[in-house]
Each structure stands twice: as structure tokens, then as C-alpha cells.
Design an enzyme around this catalytic site. Sequence first.
Site, mmCIF file in Angstrom:
data_model
loop_
_atom_site.group_PDB
_atom_site.id
_atom_site.type_symbol
_atom_site.label_atom_id
_atom_site.label_comp_id
_atom_site.label_asym_id
_atom_site.label_seq_id
_atom_site.Cartn_x
_atom_site.Cartn_y
_atom_site.Cartn_z
ATOM 1 N N GLU A 53 -4.812 7.861 7.265
ATOM 2 C CA GLU A 53 -5.641 6.825 6.635
ATOM 3 C C GLU A 53 -5.866 5.678 7.631
ATOM 4 O O GLU A 53 -6.962 5.110 7.716
ATOM 5 C CB GLU A 53 -4.964 6.321 5.355
ATOM 6 C CG GLU A 53 -5.905 5.599 4.406
ATOM 7 C CD GLU A 53 -5.208 5.145 3.124
ATOM 8 O OE1 GLU A 53 -4.030 5.499 2.903
ATOM 9 O OE2 GLU A 53 -5.863 4.426 2.350
ATOM 10 N N GLU A 63 2.126 1.832 -3.378
ATOM 11 C CA GLU A 63 1.061 2.382 -4.236
ATOM 12 C C GLU A 63 0.999 3.907 -4.095
ATOM 13 O O GLU A 63 0.916 4.640 -5.081
ATOM 14 C CB GLU A 63 -0.274 1.730 -3.846
ATOM 15 C CG GLU A 63 -1.485 2.277 -4.563
ATOM 16 C CD GLU A 63 -2.588 2.661 -3.587
ATOM 17 O OE1 GLU A 63 -2.905 3.860 -3.498
ATOM 18 O OE2 GLU A 63 -3.129 1.755 -2.902
ATOM 19 N N HIS A 64 1.068 4.397 -2.859
ATOM 20 C CA HIS A 64 1.058 5.853 -2.661
ATOM 21 C C HIS A 64 2.272 6.513 -3.309
ATOM 22 O O HIS A 64 2.150 7.526 -3.993
ATOM 23 C CB HIS A 64 1.085 6.179 -1.158
ATOM 24 C CG HIS A 64 -0.270 6.255 -0.525
ATOM 25 N ND1 HIS A 64 -0.681 7.335 0.201
ATOM 26 C CD2 HIS A 64 -1.306 5.387 -0.525
ATOM 27 C CE1 HIS A 64 -1.916 7.137 0.652
ATOM 28 N NE2 HIS A 64 -2.310 5.951 0.227
ATOM 29 N N HIS A 116 0.823 -1.210 0.000
ATOM 30 C CA HIS A 116 0.000 0.000 0.000
ATOM 31 C C HIS A 116 0.861 1.266 0.000
ATOM 32 O O HIS A 116 0.575 2.236 -0.706
ATOM 33 C CB HIS A 116 -0.931 -0.028 1.221
ATOM 34 C CG HIS A 116 -1.696 1.231 1.417
ATOM 35 N ND1 HIS A 116 -1.356 2.158 2.366
ATOM 36 C CD2 HIS A 116 -2.786 1.720 0.772
ATOM 37 C CE1 HIS A 116 -2.215 3.174 2.310
ATOM 38 N NE2 HIS A 116 -3.087 2.934 1.350
#
Lengths: 420, 427
Positions: B140, B68-69, B65
Site C-alpha cells: 500500500e 484499522e487493518h 492505519h
Amino acid sequence: MIKTIELFPGIVLRCFPDQRFKQGCLSIQLVRPMDREEAAVNALIPAVLLRGTENAPDLRAITLRLDDLYGAAVGTLVRRVGDYQATGLYCSFIEDRFALEGDRVLEPMIGFLEELLFQPLLEDGVFRRDFVESEKRNLILTLQSQLNDKRIYANNRLIRSMCTWDSFGVPRLGEQEQVERITAEGAYRHYRRILEESPIELFYVGAARPEQMAELLKPVFGKLRRTPRGLPEQTAFTDPPTGDHTEQLDVAQGKLCMGFVSPITLRDDRFAALQVCNVLFGGGMTSKLFMQVREARSLCYDIGSGYHGSKGIVTVSAGIDFDKEAAVKGLVLELLEECKNGVFTAEELAAAKQALISQLQSTHDAPGAIEGYYASGLLSGLNKTPAQYIAAVQAVTAEQVAQVAGTLELHTVYFLKGVR
Amino acid sequence: MEKRFYPQLGETVFWDTLENGLTVAVVPKPGFSKKLCYFVTDFGAIHRQFTLDGQDYTVPAGVAHYLEHKLFDMPGRDVAAEFAALGAVPNAFTGYDMTAYHFSCTENFEQSLALLLEFVSTPYFTTESVEKEQGIIGQEIDMNADSPDTQIFETLMGGMYRSHPVRTPILGTRESIAQITPEILRLCHQSFYRPDNMLLCVVGDVDPEQVCRIALEKLPEAAGPKPAVRRKWQEEMICPRSDLCRAMSVSMPMFQLAFKCEAADRGYEAVRREIVGDLAAEALFGESSPLYLRLYEQGLIDSSFGGGFETIEGMAMLTASGDSEDPKAVLDGVLEEASALLRRGITEQELLRMKRSALGRRIRSLDSFDSVCFRICAYYFSGFDYFEFPAVYRDVTRQEILDFVRNTVTEERMCLSVIVPDEEAQV
């Protein structure tokens, strides 16, 4: 593109004939003025209708009928459209050409809709009490469950605290106290009354010809005894500010919500300019809010703004640390000031316009999006096709964006913070 | 390039594997304005152990993740602004077993495609930018901490699995992401973002040849050996914990229950079992089941209740979730209904009706570009051509469904995760 046929006075069928989809969809909207007293019962009625008909007397019997129609779906439709509340049913079903061995879906689907709308299972001449009571309970639980999504919850609290008289302050599904007061008799009487007097909007997207749809639907609605009544005009938002609000709950993250008001609604010529302004300010990954509050200062993950065109309200919401309220609030106001002063690049403006245009260009690519655009657009007073709307967006200038940003005034701030 | 036509669905898909190793799928949609493009790698949150060039690696939780950012960063360029100038809307998501980068647009498709391929294949991580992302992802993580749906699922996985990495949240934790460095991100990018580990899928009115040409031009050939990734975990079918409860600020109790299943194979057999599992869920607690009616009429469930068969690489389960004042009563109802269903069986007519309904719903879902793109990708990595699903429905028998229920819906395999309102937990 849209073919409009008035079946009877106050009962309008609008068709968007289209061969491209696997499914057709049909919405039935009974349109009411949004009103604190009746919002809850309007929201309850479709749920009661879906509990049983004379021929399909319980949930299971209804589902089995839908299973036979290749898994067709019928759901409740309860929509806020400016000062109106639309209540009714929404259904989707595969196009006849995808059924096996020459099966038909559209015709029996309309037959079943007629049953759901006009032959609900009754007891002593009114809705069944157990259906009404259990759907009342479900509706109350739904209202309470808005607490579970803190972003939605905080936004609802903001809107609530902004409104004194405006219908925008009436929750879409009504309020718990109003739900509690509903009786089977009262709900049924109300249902008969709205069938008699409310404007009825039917919207169809699918492969059938409009004339064919009119032929299928006329006998369904021709049986109603009607005394149609018109609706009041849509209004802009004029409630005065009531001060800022803070609330504490056991949460890990704070939610900051800010409400701004402009006299520009979607019935105004400057509507497209305020749309563009909103996207430039807080809509998406290149907006000022995203770029400055998130990317440049890592103050949040989630931030954005939304424009409620029917009322001229722009809201900002952000998930932040509890101790960052003042910093983020100040930054949001500073960034709005930049919009007002025309402090944005030609690229930012072009990107905002392009984002809106792309979105409008895809309106016609899904049955639900077509229904949503036209069925609520027409009621709210947005008399533009996507193509006309695109032209209006294209014509927006930097000066116009700054000018409409200048009409936005901070009205109310709501902050949700933790207990620790 | 291979052209496959699916007459029952009225759809065509072009498939190709390019010289650089990339597989491409294009679903032409003449007459539509929207174009949707997914660029997906067979690398997700659970792929944390692998061997490359003889060396073993275990990377921190949340790295897929995080990567991905950070891939949206390019030296001296602003990817978001470039997409915006093209009128395209990019985004990305990380799942347990794959990561997807996507955009949708109505114009400038080819430039947008080139940009997507370029940024995903360009690793650019500085110490400063990697550190800065900790603030954003930390927010998040906090947002997820307040999301009851996420919490219920993550708690459930923690209770059901002993060694499968689905136990750990996709985002990782604040502690685990603090260990992520530019070197780790580079290692994962080099290992998993190679064309031969990825799929490019486009739905829209585009020229498939042109899509392949751009992909060939923009992506370098896959080089060096592929990493060997751990994809199997020893799991007993008994859940380590069967009853989990947490308190949060919610309005009423929410639950997710699940029955553990053997990890799926790949290809046709996997999809067949998934469809068997979905039909079993339908027969047991679907809206047309006697149980659903009874629970609904007793006020134990509402329309939020639903479920089906779910798989993540290396695990599978039959699951249902919803809001209820008494989740245990729902669970008991499901167990009792399983016995009742096994006693009374399923008639051929009931099976036909369930299949017709499920098939109709799947056909309707093909109107959604997002659903089509997502499913083509997800099924591709498990070795199945998604548009072949009508044939699988034809093959499934009553006996398979009953066998599935008999083996799966048992107390040992069961786990229940519940979230109760704050004040109830204090009592």
C-alpha cells in the site's frame, strides 16, 4: 417505473419520476457508433459547448448563470456503451421545493440547456477557434494524464494491446493524433451532422411528471431539422491474441494486468452467471483473488477483476513487487482453474450472489445511479430492470458458474515494471 | 433519544448517548433500500502522543492505519466472509484525525450492525498476524509512492509544518511500521476504541431504537480513565519551506498550493470560519471568479483546478490544486487577485449569489448517503451538528470574507508543492 416518450422520430425522453431526492438530473446523449475517426471530435464537442453561448459568452458568464440556479452543475458526458459512443451533457440541479421564496430551477435550467446545446457562441458561422484550440489542448492533456494513475494506465494498455479491430480498442476520448487534426470548421460541421442524424436519448430523474418534462423539452428539440439514422447492432469481441507485453517506467510498484475473453456478453442468457463468476473470482474482500493472493500470501494490497459485459472481457489487475510477476500470474490462473472445476463452497457462491443483489437493490437510491443503469443499460442491450436482473442472479447455480468460467480464455498479459 | 427536524433540508436526525458512553446518530431514509453505517473513533494518524494512567506514550507513525487493518481479524472467525454471507460490504479508512469502519447493505441490517460493533470492539493481535500485515501495508505504501496526488499533498504538509504530525504520511513508512507490535496495537485500542470516544452513525430506513439497543448490547461500558491526547502543536504562520518540487512519472506538472491558517476552534465558530474560507476561495479563484476565467483562457489551468478551505485537527489551510505548465504563474495570479479583490470588495449581490450557489450544492450533496454519513461524523468530533449549515451561511458577512483574504493570502503563509515529469527534473 420508466416512462418512455418519443418526442420526435429518433428523439426519446425516458423519465424516472421520483420524489425522494434533493436534486433532479437530466442527461442528453447523442449516440454515435464508436469509431476511431470521430471518437475525439465527439469527446471534444461538449467541452466546446460549455465554453460559451450567445448570451453567456464565456466560462464565467456560464458559471454565474449556474450560481443563480442554486449551484446547478452541467458537465460533459462522454460514454462508451459497447460499440457506441454517447456524447452530450449531464446536469444536476436542486428540486424546486428546496429553492428559497418560490424560486424555480427546473424550467430555467432547461432554458439554459437549450442555449448551451443550440446557441453556442460562433465566429464566422463555426465554433470559435480559440475555444476549439484550448479544448483540444485540454483533451490532449487529459489523454496524456492517464499516465498519472498507474492502475488505470496499465489497464488501458492491456485493453489496447488486446484489440486489433474491435471498437473496444478505441479510447473513450479518442486519440491524440485525431484530436490534433480537429478544426473549428470540421467540429462544427460534425456537430450539425450529429444533431441531424444521431439518435438522441434524454433521461430524467426527478420530481416532475413525465408529461410535464415532455412539454418542456418538446419545443427545445422541435426546432431541429432531422434525418434520423439508426445504429449498427452491438457485437461481441473476436480479436485474436497479439502476444504478451511488458513496459518499463520509473515506478515503485509493478502492475500486472491479465485479459480473459468469453463469448458471453450482457446480451446472453448466461450473463448473470458470468457476473456471479467474476465476483466470486475477483470482486471484493471474499473473492478468491483477494483471499489467496492478498490475505493468504501478502503478495499485494490491491487486486481485483472486472467484467466488461458489453464485450465479454474479464480483466484482472494487481499491484505487486516486480519480481513476483510469474508467481502472481500462476496463482491467478490456478484460482480461475478452481472456478472452472467448481472448486468453491456454497458460501462463496451465496456471498457472490448476495453482493451483486445488494448492489442492484441500491440502484434506485441515487439519481446518478438510476441514470447510469438505465441510460447505458438500454443502449448496450441489457434489457432488464434491476428486479429482473436480481431474479436472474438468484437463479444462478454452481454448475452454471463453473460452465461459464470454462468459457474464459486467457488472451493477453500486460506487465508494468520499474526501471531499476 | 432526541429527534431533530431540519425543515429547510427536509431531514430528521435521531441523536442519543447511551449508558455505555456511545453517541448514536440515525438519519431515517424511508423509501430507500440502502443502509449505510459508520462506526468512527476520534483517533487518527496524528494522535500519536498521549498520557494514560500517568504514563506518557509516543506510538510509531502509521499505527492508527495498521490497527484499522488488524481489527478485521477475530479469533477463529472470518469477518469478511460473515459480512459477505449477510450481503453487506464492509470497509474502513484511516484519516489524519479519525478512523472509520463502515458497511452498506440492503438486507440483514441488524446482524451486520452487530457484526461491525463486535469486530471493531474485539482486539485480537498475534505476533504472526501483525508481522504478516507488513507485506500488505508495504504494498500500500508503494502504491502511494506512485500516486502523484498523495505525493503532492504529503510533500506540501512536510513543507508547511514544523511540528504538527500531519507532516508524516497516514500510512507511516516501511521503517516506522516495522516497530509496530501487538502490545502497541492493544494499547491504542484500549485507549481510543472506547464507546465514549466513538460515534455510530446510520443513514437508511432503520429503526433508531433498535440501533441503540444493539449498540448497548454489543459494546461494553467505557472503563477506566480516558487518555489525555495531544491535540495542539506550536506552529508559526510562516511556512518553513515555501517551494517544493519533485519529479515523478507524470504527464505534466501538477501542483497544490496552500496558505496556512490558524488552527480552528470547535463548534459553530469553526464551521463559520470554514464557510468563510470556502466563500473566500470561491471569490478568489472559484469558477465564477475573474481569475479563473483569465487563467483558463491563458491555458494556465484546466477543469482539474479547484480548491477550498481544509481543516485537520490542530491545523487549517486555504488550498488549491490542479495541473499546470506553470504553477508559479497560478500562484502569482492568486496573490495578485487577492489584492484586487481587497481593493474592489464584494457586493451584497455577489455574496448572495455565492451563498445561494454554495448552499444549493451542499443540499444536493445530501442525496449521497456516504457524504451525509461522513460529514455527520467529521463535524460531530469538531462539536457541530452538520445539518445546521444553512444557518451558518445566513450569518456570514462580506467583511468576514475580506478579512479572511487579507490575513491569509500572503506570501509568508504560502507554500507550493509541485510534481514535474521525470525528464524535466533531469534538465
